[in-house]
Design a protein around this motif. Structure first.
Motif, PDB file in Angstrom:
ATOM      1  N   ALA A 105      -7.886   1.064  -5.662  1.00 29.26           N
ATOM      2  CA  ALA A 105      -6.486   1.508  -5.725  1.00 29.26           C
ATOM      3  C   ALA A 105      -5.659   0.651  -6.682  1.00 29.26           C
ATOM      4  O   ALA A 105      -4.778   1.160  -7.382  1.00 29.26           O
ATOM      5  CB  ALA A 105      -5.865   1.490  -4.330  1.00 29.26           C
ATOM      6  N   PRO A 109      -3.932   2.699 -11.746  1.00 28.34           N
ATOM      7  CA  PRO A 109      -2.970   2.933 -12.835  1.00 28.34           C
ATOM      8  C   PRO A 109      -3.537   2.623 -14.222  1.00 28.34           C
ATOM      9  O   PRO A 109      -3.273   3.343 -15.181  1.00 28.34           O
ATOM     10  CB  PRO A 109      -1.799   2.000 -12.496  1.00 28.34           C
ATOM     11  N   ARG A 112      -6.042   5.322 -14.989  1.00 29.22           N
ATOM     12  CA  ARG A 112      -5.309   6.557 -15.269  1.00 29.22           C
ATOM     13  C   ARG A 112      -4.792   6.555 -16.704  1.00 29.22           C
ATOM     14  O   ARG A 112      -4.903   7.545 -17.427  1.00 29.22           O
ATOM     15  CB  ARG A 112      -4.144   6.733 -14.301  1.00 29.22           C
ATOM     16  N   ASP A 180      -3.778  11.000  -9.436  1.00 27.65           N
ATOM     17  CA  ASP A 180      -2.396  11.367  -9.125  1.00 27.65           C
ATOM     18  C   ASP A 180      -2.255  11.816  -7.669  1.00 27.65           C
ATOM     19  O   ASP A 180      -1.308  11.425  -6.982  1.00 27.65           O
ATOM     20  CB  ASP A 180      -1.895  12.472 -10.076  1.00 27.65           C
ATOM     21  N   ALA A 183      -2.484   8.818  -5.421  1.00 26.74           N
ATOM     22  CA  ALA A 183      -1.283   7.960  -5.517  1.00 26.74           C
ATOM     23  C   ALA A 183      -0.136   8.566  -4.703  1.00 26.74           C
ATOM     24  O   ALA A 183       0.593   7.825  -4.040  1.00 26.74           O
ATOM     25  CB  ALA A 183      -0.860   7.790  -6.972  1.00 26.74           C
ATOM     26  N   THR A 184      -0.006   9.878  -4.737  1.00 25.22           N
ATOM     27  CA  THR A 184       1.077  10.548  -3.978  1.00 25.22           C
ATOM     28  C   THR A 184       0.789  10.490  -2.485  1.00 25.22           C
ATOM     29  O   THR A 184       1.714  10.339  -1.694  1.00 25.22           O
ATOM     30  CB  THR A 184       1.200  12.013  -4.392  1.00 25.22           C
ATOM     31  N   GLU A 186      -0.724   8.142  -0.937  1.00 26.24           N
ATOM     32  CA  GLU A 186      -0.589   6.773  -0.422  1.00 26.24           C
ATOM     33  C   GLU A 186       0.853   6.343  -0.294  1.00 26.24           C
ATOM     34  O   GLU A 186       1.143   5.326   0.321  1.00 26.24           O
ATOM     35  CB  GLU A 186      -1.346   5.805  -1.345  1.00 26.24           C
TER      36      GLU A 186
END
Length: 187
Positions: A105, A109, A112, A180, A183-184, A186
């Motif tokens: 995690a 970023p 990504r 994505d 990430a949303t 979490e």
């Protein structure tokens, strides 16, 4: 596969300078073989020493002289020997795949951002390949082109490059969507 085989294959199109071969690699064989200019020039020197190519200097006005390389009969024989030898299955060696495999995690970023960059590169490569395809077809249908041209290999390898970049795009888009979504979820 040695770089020399890719260079010999490129020289089947006709005599070329190292600079022209480098540009040609970017345009025509980058879909299956990459080489830096330094690698290319070193290989050209070795190939000339081995008698696989011959080099002649061309005088130019207002520019430095250039060296044109062309394939010799020994080069053609070496290429035919390479073609006759069995090929090894392709293996994927991709740093991006290792990064995706290892990411957690905290790394998401960074991975990504790199996946997005790879997607942009892939779009640019695919656009170049499509322009080359249109130039090769020159208004003809694919069927007519394949029936008329002497050498179909450059077109067939270009199609493989197009397919490869299309799959790179699909995969990068999927990676981005998974990152994505996670990430949303979490937040």
């Amino acid at each position: 596969m040695a770089l020399r085989n890719a260079v010999l294959a490129a020289l089947l199109e006709g005599a070329a300078s190292g600079y022209d071969l480098g540009k040609g690699f970017d345009a025509s064989v980058a879909n299956f073989w990459m080489a830096t200019p330094q690698q290319l020039y070193k290989e050209l020197e070795r190939m000339a020493a081995d008698g696989l190519i011959e080099t002649r200097e061309v005088q130019q006005e207002r520019r430095p002289n250039k060296r044109l390389h062309s394939i010799t009969e020994a080069g053609r024989e070496a290429l035919h020997t390479f073609i006759a030898a069995p090929s090894k299955p392709t293996a994927i060696r991709d740093e991006m795949m290792v990064k995706v495999q290892a990411m957690d995690a905290d790394d998401a970023p960074v991975v990504r951002a790199e996946a997005a960059e790879h997607l942009e590169w892939s779009h640019a490569k695919l656009a170049r390949y499509e322009r080359l395809r249109n130039r090769l077809l020159d208004g003809r249908s694919e069927h007519a082109y394949l029936a008329e041209v002497e050498r179909v290999g450059p077109y067939l390898t270009l199609l493989r490059g197009i397919s490869f970049e299309q799959e790179n795009q699909r995969w990068a888009e999927f990676v981005l969507s998974v990152i994505d979504r996670r990430a949303t979820a979490e937040i």
